[in-house]
Design a protein around this motif. Structure first.
Motif, PDB file in Angstrom:
ATOM      1  N   ASN A  41       0.830  -1.207   0.000  1.00 52.50           N
ATOM      2  CA  ASN A  41       0.000   0.000   0.000  1.00 52.50           C
ATOM      3  C   ASN A  41       0.867   1.261   0.000  1.00 52.50           C
ATOM      4  O   ASN A  41       0.394   2.354   0.321  1.00 52.50           O
ATOM      5  CB  ASN A  41      -0.886  -0.040   1.250  1.00 52.50           C
ATOM      6  N   LEU A  42       2.135   1.061  -0.370  1.00 55.99           N
ATOM      7  CA  LEU A  42       3.141   2.122  -0.255  1.00 55.99           C
ATOM      8  C   LEU A  42       2.730   3.426  -0.946  1.00 55.99           C
ATOM      9  O   LEU A  42       2.750   4.509  -0.341  1.00 55.99           O
ATOM     10  CB  LEU A  42       4.405   1.573  -0.913  1.00 55.99           C
ATOM     11  N   ALA A  43       2.333   3.326  -2.204  1.00 59.86           N
ATOM     12  CA  ALA A  43       2.052   4.537  -2.990  1.00 59.86           C
ATOM     13  C   ALA A  43       0.884   5.308  -2.393  1.00 59.86           C
ATOM     14  O   ALA A  43       0.944   6.535  -2.245  1.00 59.86           O
ATOM     15  CB  ALA A  43       1.756   4.151  -4.437  1.00 59.86           C
ATOM     16  N   VAL A  44      -0.167   4.573  -2.013  1.00 65.57           N
ATOM     17  CA  VAL A  44      -1.355   5.243  -1.474  1.00 65.57           C
ATOM     18  C   VAL A  44      -1.058   5.790  -0.076  1.00 65.57           C
ATOM     19  O   VAL A  44      -1.396   6.932   0.250  1.00 65.57           O
ATOM     20  CB  VAL A  44      -2.549   4.258  -1.456  1.00 65.57           C
ATOM     21  N   ARG A  45      -0.381   4.982   0.736  1.00 68.53           N
ATOM     22  CA  ARG A  45      -0.066   5.426   2.113  1.00 68.53           C
ATOM     23  C   ARG A  45       0.753   6.717   2.100  1.00 68.53           C
ATOM     24  O   ARG A  45       0.414   7.686   2.788  1.00 68.53           O
ATOM     25  CB  ARG A  45       0.715   4.320   2.827  1.00 68.53           C
ATOM     26  N   SER A  46       1.813   6.748   1.322  1.00 73.50           N
ATOM     27  CA  SER A  46       2.657   7.940   1.340  1.00 73.50           C
ATOM     28  C   SER A  46       1.931   9.122   0.703  1.00 73.50           C
ATOM     29  O   SER A  46       2.124  10.271   1.103  1.00 73.50           O
ATOM     30  CB  SER A  46       4.005   7.676   0.682  1.00 73.50           C
ATOM     31  N   GLY A  47       1.026   8.841  -0.259  1.00 73.23           N
ATOM     32  CA  GLY A  47       0.207   9.901  -0.847  1.00 73.23           C
ATOM     33  C   GLY A  47      -0.724  10.503   0.202  1.00 73.23           C
ATOM     34  O   GLY A  47      -0.922  11.725   0.243  1.00 73.23           O
ATOM     35  N   GLU A  48      -1.278   9.646   1.059  1.00 76.33           N
ATOM     36  CA  GLU A  48      -2.179  10.158   2.104  1.00 76.33           C
ATOM     37  C   GLU A  48      -1.416  11.031   3.099  1.00 76.33           C
ATOM     38  O   GLU A  48      -1.928  12.042   3.578  1.00 76.33           O
ATOM     39  CB  GLU A  48      -2.860   8.977   2.819  1.00 76.33           C
ATOM     40  N   ILE A  49      -0.194  10.646   3.382  1.00 75.82           N
ATOM     41  CA  ILE A  49       0.623  11.462   4.305  1.00 75.82           C
ATOM     42  C   ILE A  49       0.958  12.804   3.640  1.00 75.82           C
ATOM     43  O   ILE A  49       0.839  13.861   4.256  1.00 75.82           O
ATOM     44  CB  ILE A  49       1.891  10.688   4.720  1.00 75.82           C
ATOM     45  N   ALA A  50       1.348  12.748   2.366  1.00 70.51           N
ATOM     46  CA  ALA A  50       1.650  13.996   1.645  1.00 70.51           C
ATOM     47  C   ALA A  50       0.419  14.906   1.627  1.00 70.51           C
ATOM     48  O   ALA A  50       0.520  16.106   1.897  1.00 70.51           O
ATOM     49  CB  ALA A  50       2.108  13.678   0.222  1.00 70.51           C
ATOM     50  N   ASP A  51      -0.762  14.328   1.352  1.00 67.22           N
ATOM     51  CA  ASP A  51      -2.006  15.127   1.335  1.00 67.22           C
ATOM     52  C   ASP A  51      -2.227  15.792   2.687  1.00 67.22           C
ATOM     53  O   ASP A  51      -2.620  16.955   2.763  1.00 67.22           O
ATOM     54  CB  ASP A  51      -3.223  14.233   1.052  1.00 67.22           C
ATOM     55  N   SER A  52      -1.994  15.034   3.748  1.00 64.38           N
ATOM     56  CA  SER A  52      -2.235  15.570   5.087  1.00 64.38           C
ATOM     57  C   SER A  52      -1.288  16.734   5.376  1.00 64.38           C
ATOM     58  O   SER A  52      -1.698  17.763   5.925  1.00 64.38           O
ATOM     59  CB  SER A  52      -2.042  14.440   6.116  1.00 64.38           C
ATOM     60  N   ILE A  53      -0.034  16.583   4.979  1.00 61.24           N
ATOM     61  CA  ILE A  53       0.953  17.653   5.210  1.00 61.24           C
ATOM     62  C   ILE A  53       0.553  18.913   4.425  1.00 61.24           C
ATOM     63  O   ILE A  53       0.569  20.029   4.955  1.00 61.24           O
ATOM     64  CB  ILE A  53       2.366  17.163   4.820  1.00 61.24           C
ATOM     65  N   VAL A  54       0.146  18.707   3.177  1.00 59.79           N
ATOM     66  CA  VAL A  54      -0.247  19.847   2.334  1.00 59.79           C
ATOM     67  C   VAL A  54      -1.505  20.514   2.917  1.00 59.79           C
ATOM     68  O   VAL A  54      -1.589  21.742   3.034  1.00 59.79           O
ATOM     69  CB  VAL A  54      -0.514  19.374   0.880  1.00 59.79           C
TER      70      VAL A  54
END
Ligand code: FDA
Ligand code: NAP
Length: 438
Positions: A411-424
């Motif tokens: 789930n690497l791509a989605v997980r790190s995307g969710e973290i990036a979204d949260s930071i933004v």
């Protein structure tokens, strides 16, 4: 002490394995315009990029489809997909002709190195983060950032940031009381330790465990030491298969993270009870069949040198000169026996990532549940008291809150995307003045 950075970063990534590499990709792809650039930097203690290098055994394959790469599940049009890599490497047609969803770990490692080399952010190698804390001055008023202390080749350095993503990986686990050494190894150090000894000195070796690492190492030793006896100390009756059939495999889907995170305690328990065998203490079908075939052929020839010591666990280990004396407990006859090996490999698995040491004093702001585990929000951010308004995100160590994929690539791509979204999102809230700091 080194110099302070002029402005805090939006995010500092601790560790630069696949998880934070994928985060760097997601952050880079977040940037619609130069003004929206997320300022990030990454620290990695290894001298260069490396993904479980000591287990890059010849022929070992990935346990996920090549489509579960750093980006595809989040953004199939990314310039960081495995397919783009194949295209650039001039192998796309041959890869397709090979008709295999599961590349070798060697090839996937090359892909990860290729991606790491084209990331736009600074990555400092040979740099170990030792502490995440509040700056000393914070006592007098509202803290404005976190402070990260890093040991670098040129000395200690302090870096300021509003968010941190801890992705420091799994922690090798040895049985209690067993010390590692030049002849007693954990699988995570296997190839380096193996290369340091003369193969001719290894006439009788053993591998402990019944997981993927153990089975792969048993096969490797059997190939690499054609003169040697190779014993597999297996706690079960025999290696068991990793369930990767389609319905069960859905536990690794992005949607399963919601089902787990928002599910009842009984639902969470059911995930582990029914589906632990998709990943832990299990082995790929092909690898099991290959080992059995070898063992059977030896039996036919009357020249057995691959031995399965099943229903057996290691009780203790003692060094005697160049030999390793091992006490084994067998459930078959309830006997305890001593055996001597020239080298012993513990493929006894890993503990999950534990950020407590890195967080030091910050632990007192981090909320914990009744079992003492960190409370982690859906966006992988540790829930904190209001006094700590910064984001501490985890990739790994969230099995209790996010389920089986927490430390995996699935789930690497989605997980790190969710973290990036949260930071933004949190940065935009701060800019709008609706979030105090983080
Ligand atoms: P990883 O451990 O890869 O990276 C963490 C990085 O942080 C390391 O490079 C480490 O040096 C660095 N670091 C640690 N502490 C630091 C500090 N204080 N400061 C700076 N840097 C620090 N999963 C899967 O889904 N499919 C698969 O095929 C496989 N295959 C596989 C093979 C083997 C041999 C193992 C042991 C495991 C797998 N896995 C797997 C599971 C594995 O967890 C996963 O592949 C990734 O390694 C997870 O990536 P991370 O970046 O989270 O951790
Ligand atoms: P693992 O699946 O946790 O297996 C550890 C094994 O060691 C288990 O069989 C465990 O038995 C056994 N064990 C523990 N203590 C023991 C003792 N004292 N005596 C005897 N046996 C003992 O660990 P792993 O095989 O390293 O796998 C870890 C992760 O890496 C998994 O996600 C796996 O898929 C991945 N991996 C992937 C690849 C690849 O991609 N090709 C290769 C290797 C690993 P119990 O079950 O009884 O505890």
């Amino acid at each position: 002490m080194g110099t302070h950075e002029p402005d805090p970063y939006d995010v500092v990534g601790i560790g630069f394995g696949p998880s934070n590499l994928s985060l760097a990709v997601a952050l880079e792809e977040q940037q619609a315009s130069p003004s929206s650039r997320i300022e990030a930097t990454f620290f990695e203690r290894q001298a260069e990029f490396g993904w479980h290098r000591n287990m890059l055994l010849p022929g070992a394959t990935m346990q996920i489809s090549f489509l579960k790469d750093l980006a595809t599940f989040r953004n199939p049009a990314s310039r960081f997909t495995f397919i783009t890599y194949l295209h650039e490497a001039g192998r796309l047609a041959q890869f397709v002709n090979n008709q295999d969803f599961f590349p070798t770990r060697q090839e996937f490692h090359q892909y990860l190195e290729w991606a790491a080399a084209r990331i736009d952010y600074d990555v400092s190698f040979g740099s170990e983060v030792t502490t995440v804390r509040l700056p000393e001055s914070a006592g007098s008023g509202e803290p404005e950032h976190l402070e990260i202390e890093v040991g670098t080749p040129s000395g200690r350095k302090l870096v300021r940031t509003r968010n941190v993503v801890i992705s420091t990986g799994l922690v090798p686990r040895m049985p209690e009381g067993v010390e590692r050494g030049d002849r007693v190894w954990h699988s995570s150090e296997f190839l380096t330790r193996f290369a340091a000894l003369n193969p001719a000195d290894l006439k009788n070796v053993a591998v402990v465990g019944a997981g993927q690492s153990a089975a792969e190492i048993a096969g490797f030793l059997h190939d690499a030491l054609p003169h040697a006896q190779v014993s597999a100390v297996v706690p079960s009756y025999g290696y068991s298969i990793a369930d990767d059939t389609p319905f069960a495999n859905q536990v690794f889907d992005p949607a399963a993270v919601d089902d787990y995170h928002f599910g009842t305690a009984q639902a969470k328990d059911a995930f582990w009870r029914y589906h632990k065998n998709t990943n832990y203490s299990v082995v790929d079908d092909e690898v099991i069949r290959d080992l059995f075939r070898r063992s059977y052929e030896e039996e036919v020839r009357g020249a057995k040198r691959l031995h399965l010591l099943n229903l057996t666990r290691v009780a203790s280990v003692d060094r005697a000169g160049d030999a390793v004396k091992v006490t084994l407990d067998s459930l078959l006859d309830a006997e305890r026996r001593e055996v001597t090996f020239d080298a012993l490999v513990f493929a006894t698995g890993y503990d999950t990532m534990e950020p407590t040491t890195l967080l030091g004093d910050l632990n007192r702001y981090c909320l914990r549940d009744e079992a003492g585990r960190l409370v982690v929000e859906r966006d992988y951010r540790i829930a904190t008291t209001p006094e700590l308004p910064f984001g501490i995100y985890l990739q790994g160590g969230t099995e209790h809150s996010h389920g089986l994929t927490s430390s995996l690539l699935s789930n690497l791509a989605v997980r790190s995307g969710e973290i990036a979204d949260s930071i933004v999102y949190r940065r935009s809230q701060r800019e709008l003045g609706t979030l105090t700091v983080g």
